[in-house]
Design a protein around this motif. Structure first.
Motif, short mmCIF file in Angstrom:
data_model
loop_
_atom_site.label_atom_id
_atom_site.label_comp_id
_atom_site.label_asym_id
_atom_site.label_seq_id
_atom_site.Cartn_x
_atom_site.Cartn_y
_atom_site.Cartn_z
N VAL A 1 0.83 -1.20 0.00
CA VAL A 1 0.00 0.00 0.00
C VAL A 1 0.87 1.25 0.00
CG1 VAL A 1 -1.62 1.34 1.41
CG2 VAL A 1 -2.01 -1.09 1.03
N SER A 2 1.95 1.23 0.76
CA SER A 2 2.82 2.42 0.78
C SER A 2 3.53 2.62 -0.56
CB SER A 2 3.83 2.33 1.91
OG SER A 2 4.70 1.25 1.74
N ILE A 3 3.85 1.53 -1.25
CA ILE A 3 4.43 1.65 -2.59
C ILE A 3 3.38 2.20 -3.55
CG2 ILE A 3 5.28 0.33 -4.56
CD1 ILE A 3 6.62 -1.54 -2.49
N TYR A 4 2.16 1.71 -3.45
CA TYR A 4 1.08 2.18 -4.32
C TYR A 4 0.80 3.67 -4.11
CZ TYR A 4 -3.58 2.63 -6.30
OH TYR A 4 -4.67 3.05 -7.02
N ARG A 5 0.88 4.10 -2.85
CA ARG A 5 0.62 5.51 -2.54
C ARG A 5 1.76 6.43 -2.94
NH1 ARG A 5 -4.21 7.41 -0.93
NH2 ARG A 5 -3.11 8.82 0.42
N GLY A 6 2.92 5.86 -3.30
CA GLY A 6 4.01 6.67 -3.81
C GLY A 6 5.01 7.15 -2.77
N PHE A 7 5.13 6.45 -1.66
CA PHE A 7 6.06 6.87 -0.62
C PHE A 7 7.49 6.43 -0.88
CE2 PHE A 7 2.04 6.75 1.88
CZ PHE A 7 1.97 8.11 2.09
N TYR A 8 7.72 5.66 -1.93
CA TYR A 8 9.07 5.18 -2.23
C TYR A 8 9.60 5.94 -3.44
CZ TYR A 8 8.42 1.38 1.00
OH TYR A 8 8.23 0.65 2.14
N HIS A 9 10.84 6.36 -3.35
CA HIS A 9 11.42 7.17 -4.41
C HIS A 9 12.43 6.42 -5.25
CE1 HIS A 9 14.26 7.40 -1.11
NE2 HIS A 9 15.18 7.69 -1.99
N SER A 10 12.71 5.15 -4.90
CA SER A 10 13.73 4.40 -5.62
C SER A 10 13.32 2.93 -5.70
CB SER A 10 15.06 4.54 -4.89
OG SER A 10 16.02 3.66 -5.42
N GLU A 11 13.66 2.30 -6.81
CA GLU A 11 13.39 0.87 -6.95
C GLU A 11 14.29 0.05 -6.04
OE1 GLU A 11 13.93 2.80 -9.71
OE2 GLU A 11 11.82 2.99 -10.22
N TRP A 12 15.46 0.57 -5.71
CA TRP A 12 16.38 -0.13 -4.81
C TRP A 12 15.80 -0.25 -3.41
CZ3 TRP A 12 20.07 -3.28 -5.94
CH2 TRP A 12 20.70 -3.17 -7.16
#
Length: 78
Positions: A40-51
């Motif tokens: 859910v946090s990835i879906y909401r856009g809280f991550y800035h890097s694929e790493w």
């Protein structure tokens, strides 16, 4: 600040798996809850890097290994 995200990605998912395992007494439910939380946090856009996402996935596996190694899902009734 960039290093902060990588350090947190190494620690937080593993601790979350261990925490949910102790709360639910089921390692599979704990892993599913952790994947849902971070998904859910990835879906909401809280991550800035694929790493960071890759390190999170490895950390969830590491948390599962810790639960297996120390048998944290077993109930000890005295």
């Amino acid at each position: 600040m960039e290093l902060y995200w990588y350090m947190m990605a190494m620690v937080v998912p593993a601790v979350t798996v261990v925490f949910f395992t102790r709360m639910t007494r089921n390692k599979y439910v704990a892993v599913i809850l952790t994947f849902l939380l971070f998904g859910v946090s990835i879906y909401r856009g809280f991550y800035h890097s694929e790493w960071v996402i890759f390190i999170d996935a490895l950390s969830i596996v590491l948390g599962y290994m810790l639960v297996e190694l120390y048998s944290l899902d077993k109930v000890d009734d005295e």
